[in-house]
Design an enzyme around this catalytic site. Structure first.
Site, PDB file in Angstrom:
ATOM      1  N   ARG A  28       8.374  15.371 102.462  1.00 49.02           N
ATOM      2  CA  ARG A  28       7.783  14.769 103.672  1.00 49.02           C
ATOM      3  C   ARG A  28       7.120  13.427 103.378  1.00 49.02           C
ATOM      4  NH1 ARG A  28       6.538  19.755 107.538  1.00 49.02           N
ATOM      5  NH2 ARG A  28       8.744  20.172 107.931  1.00 49.02           N
ATOM      6  N   ARG A  75      16.265  27.859  83.366  1.00 47.59           N
ATOM      7  CA  ARG A  75      15.889  27.302  82.055  1.00 47.59           C
ATOM      8  C   ARG A  75      17.214  26.851  81.445  1.00 47.59           C
ATOM      9  NH1 ARG A  75      10.594  29.177  81.390  1.00 47.59           N
ATOM     10  NH2 ARG A  75      10.182  31.275  82.170  1.00 47.59           N
ATOM     11  N   GLY A 105       6.982  23.543  84.157  1.00 45.76           N
ATOM     12  CA  GLY A 105       5.982  23.775  83.118  1.00 45.76           C
ATOM     13  C   GLY A 105       6.349  23.112  81.811  1.00 45.76           C
ATOM     14  N   ASP A 106       5.893  23.713  80.753  1.00 44.91           N
ATOM     15  CA  ASP A 106       6.044  23.167  79.402  1.00 44.91           C
ATOM     16  C   ASP A 106       7.490  22.761  79.074  1.00 44.91           C
ATOM     17  OD1 ASP A 106       4.691  22.892  76.734  1.00 44.91           O
ATOM     18  OD2 ASP A 106       6.306  24.270  76.214  1.00 44.91           O
ATOM     19  N   GLY A 107       8.448  23.672  79.323  1.00 37.35           N
ATOM     20  CA  GLY A 107       9.858  23.405  79.006  1.00 37.35           C
ATOM     21  C   GLY A 107      10.395  22.222  79.798  1.00 37.35           C
ATOM     22  N   THR A 129       3.497  26.011  86.957  1.00 35.47           N
ATOM     23  CA  THR A 129       3.638  27.166  86.062  1.00 35.47           C
ATOM     24  C   THR A 129       2.448  28.092  86.248  1.00 35.47           C
ATOM     25  OG1 THR A 129       3.516  27.895  83.750  1.00 35.47           O
ATOM     26  CG2 THR A 129       2.661  25.709  84.187  1.00 35.47           C
ATOM     27  N   ILE A 130       2.717  29.392  86.186  1.00 29.50           N
ATOM     28  CA  ILE A 130       1.589  30.331  86.321  1.00 29.50           C
ATOM     29  C   ILE A 130       0.737  30.334  85.061  1.00 29.50           C
ATOM     30  CG2 ILE A 130       2.787  31.827  87.971  1.00 29.50           C
ATOM     31  CD1 ILE A 130       3.081  33.861  85.594  1.00 29.50           C
ATOM     32  N   ASP A 131       1.283  29.850  83.944  1.00 34.16           N
ATOM     33  CA  ASP A 131       0.593  29.988  82.649  1.00 34.16           C
ATOM     34  C   ASP A 131      -0.589  29.048  82.451  1.00 34.16           C
ATOM     35  OD1 ASP A 131       2.365  31.930  81.942  1.00 34.16           O
ATOM     36  OD2 ASP A 131       3.509  30.715  80.527  1.00 34.16           O
ATOM     37  N   ASP A 133      -0.539  26.262  80.963  1.00 30.00           N
ATOM     38  CA  ASP A 133      -0.516  25.849  79.553  1.00 30.00           C
ATOM     39  C   ASP A 133      -0.110  24.385  79.393  1.00 30.00           C
ATOM     40  OD1 ASP A 133       2.040  26.282  80.416  1.00 30.00           O
ATOM     41  OD2 ASP A 133       2.724  27.282  78.595  1.00 30.00           O
ATOM     42  N   ARG A 175       2.984  33.713  77.541  1.00 28.37           N
ATOM     43  CA  ARG A 175       3.683  33.770  76.259  1.00 28.37           C
ATOM     44  C   ARG A 175       2.870  33.069  75.183  1.00 28.37           C
ATOM     45  NH1 ARG A 175       9.639  32.621  77.483  1.00 28.37           N
ATOM     46  NH2 ARG A 175       8.592  30.911  78.511  1.00 28.37           N
ATOM     47  N   GLY A 189     -13.878  42.751  85.285  1.00 30.26           N
ATOM     48  CA  GLY A 189     -14.836  43.431  84.417  1.00 30.26           C
ATOM     49  C   GLY A 189     -14.163  44.156  83.268  1.00 30.26           C
ATOM     50  N   GLU A 191     -13.145  45.487  79.668  1.00 30.82           N
ATOM     51  CA  GLU A 191     -13.952  45.778  78.483  1.00 30.82           C
ATOM     52  C   GLU A 191     -13.545  44.863  77.322  1.00 30.82           C
ATOM     53  OE1 GLU A 191     -13.429  48.156  80.765  1.00 30.82           O
ATOM     54  OE2 GLU A 191     -15.582  48.433  80.995  1.00 30.82           O
TER      55      GLU A 191
HETATM   56  O1  F6P Z   1       6.353  30.422  81.918  1.00 30.85           O
HETATM   57  C1  F6P Z   1       5.966  31.383  82.833  1.00 30.85           C
HETATM   58  C2  F6P Z   1       6.316  32.761  82.357  1.00 30.85           C
HETATM   59  O2  F6P Z   1       6.102  33.631  83.432  1.00 30.85           O
HETATM   60  C3  F6P Z   1       5.607  33.241  81.102  1.00 30.85           C
HETATM   61  O3  F6P Z   1       4.310  33.714  81.353  1.00 30.85           O
HETATM   62  C4  F6P Z   1       6.548  34.312  80.649  1.00 30.85           C
HETATM   63  O4  F6P Z   1       6.404  34.554  79.285  1.00 30.85           O
HETATM   64  C5  F6P Z   1       7.883  33.747  80.957  1.00 30.85           C
HETATM   65  O5  F6P Z   1       7.685  32.835  82.018  1.00 30.85           O
HETATM   66  C6  F6P Z   1       8.958  34.744  81.338  1.00 30.85           C
HETATM   67  O6  F6P Z   1      10.124  34.050  81.538  1.00 30.85           O
HETATM   68  P1  F6P Z   1      11.455  34.675  82.148  1.00 30.85           P
HETATM   69  O7  F6P Z   1      11.213  34.923  83.598  1.00 30.85           O
HETATM   70  O8  F6P Z   1      12.480  33.633  81.912  1.00 30.85           O
HETATM   71  O9  F6P Z   1      11.698  35.936  81.414  1.00 30.85           O
END
Ligand code: F6P
Length: 326
Positions: A28, A75, A105-107, A129-131, A133, A175, A189, A191
């Site tokens: 947009r 990927r 993400g990273d890749g 990315t959810i990570d 990282d 990962r 919470g 432990e």
């Molecule tokens: O990079 C995000 C992620 O969800 C990582 O936390 C996890 O290790 C990986 O992707 C899993 O990747 P795939 O869905 O390709 O198995």
């Protein structure tokens, strides 16, 4: 102002909630500013194989609230080769695409570093990315939603753990990064929280369970990141069963449930801000930088800087867990 007229947008790597909101913002903002937008399906794979189509403003209607990515993702192994990157470049040329917005993400950023060393195309990245990282941003698109999903699940696990006086080991995604584990663990919470950024001394973990037992604590929730150096939930559970055969323990691996679902408001706002900023940045001539959010402000960090190191996990937070879980 640049002379760019046609831009491509793609999502790449593991999907994350809010990617659609980011695609919407990019499409947009570009159209609003008179640019043509092309969607590239399945990330770098689609770029290599020319899976590219024109997008209009209405193509991104009714997606801001949807998880996953309408552009699909992958990927790409092929993109890791020189031939693959050459094929991708040729496809961009063929379609007249002059600039790119990549959400991943990273890749994705590692791929981008390799690609733009060879080919000079203006490009802006978005952290999807959810990570969480990546450096150069305090939050990534999808992280908040993933943590909330884990929190909801762990709260439910605690209900049944309480009823049965059980120990649960919950494995969350991550990962190479423990942000989901750390934040969901604190919120629920837990432990104990085991993450890849710190060395897990399993005997110390077991000692803490023993001392909790002495203090008549009947429920233990251990949150472990899948990439913890000691291992995942199964490995931790084996050690617990060896030392405490009388304890009733169960494991729960949350897995890909954390990658789906409707993005939280925080992820929608983040994705909208970063997507909008990415297109403006391209028009202003910025390139090979990731738009991120730092201290509430949109910032731009060179691709090479976002993949090298993660934001360190705060020692204060780690120490706090010990205090709060007595
Ligand atoms: O990079 C995000 C992620 O969800 C990582 O936390 C996890 O290790 C990986 O992707 C899993 O990747 P795939 O869905 O390709 O198995």
């Amino acid at each position: 102002m640049s002379t760019i007229k046609k831009i491509g947008v793609m999502t790449s790597g593991g999907d994350s909630p809010g990617m659609n909101a980011a695609v919407r913002a990019v499409v947009r903002t570009a159209i609003y500013n008179g640019l043509e937008v092309y969607g590239i399906r399945r990330g770098y794979d689609g770029m290599i194989h020319g899976d590219i189509f024109r997008m209009e403003a209405h193509d991104v209607s009714n997606i801001i609230q949807r998880g996953g990515t309408i552009l699909k993702t992958a990927r790409s192994k092929e993109f890791m080769t020189e031939e693959g990157r050459k094929a991708a470049y040729d496809q961009l040329k063929k379609h007249g695409i002059e600039a790119l917005v990549m959400i991943g993400g990273d890749g994705t950023f590692r791929g981008a570093v390799a690609f733009f060393k060879q080919y000079d195309i203006p490009a802006i990245g978005l952290p999807g990315t959810i990570d969480k990282d990546l450096s150069g941003t305090d939050f990534t698109i999808g992280f908040d939603t993933a943590v909330n999903t884990a929190v909801e699940a762990i709260d439910k696990i605690r209900d049944t753990a309480e009823s049965h006086d059980r120990l649960f080991i919950v494995e969350v995604m991550g990962r190479d990064a423990g942000y989901i584990a750390l934040n969901s663990g604190i919120s629920c919470g837990a432990e104990d929280i085991l993450i890849p950024e710190t060395v897990t001394r399993i005997n110390e973990v077991l000692d803490r369970i023993e001392s909790d037992e002495h203090r008549k604590k009947t429920v233990h929730i251990l949150v472990v990141a899948e990439g913890d150096d000691f291992g995942g939930a199964k490995e931790v559970d084996e050690k617990i069963r060896e030392r405490f055969p009388e304890l009733s323990s169960r494991i729960c691996i949350l897995g890909h449930i954390q990658r789906g679902g409707s993005p939280t408001y925080a992820d929608r706002v983040l994705a909208s801000r970063l997507g909008h900023a990415a297109v403006i940045a391209l028009m202003e001539g910025k390139t090979q930088v990731m738009s991120g959010i730092q201290n509430g402000q949109v910032t731009f960090t060179p691709f090479e800087g976002v993949v090298k190191q993660n934001t360190p996990i705060s020692e204060d937070m780690l120490n706090m867990i010990r205090t709060l879980s007595i």
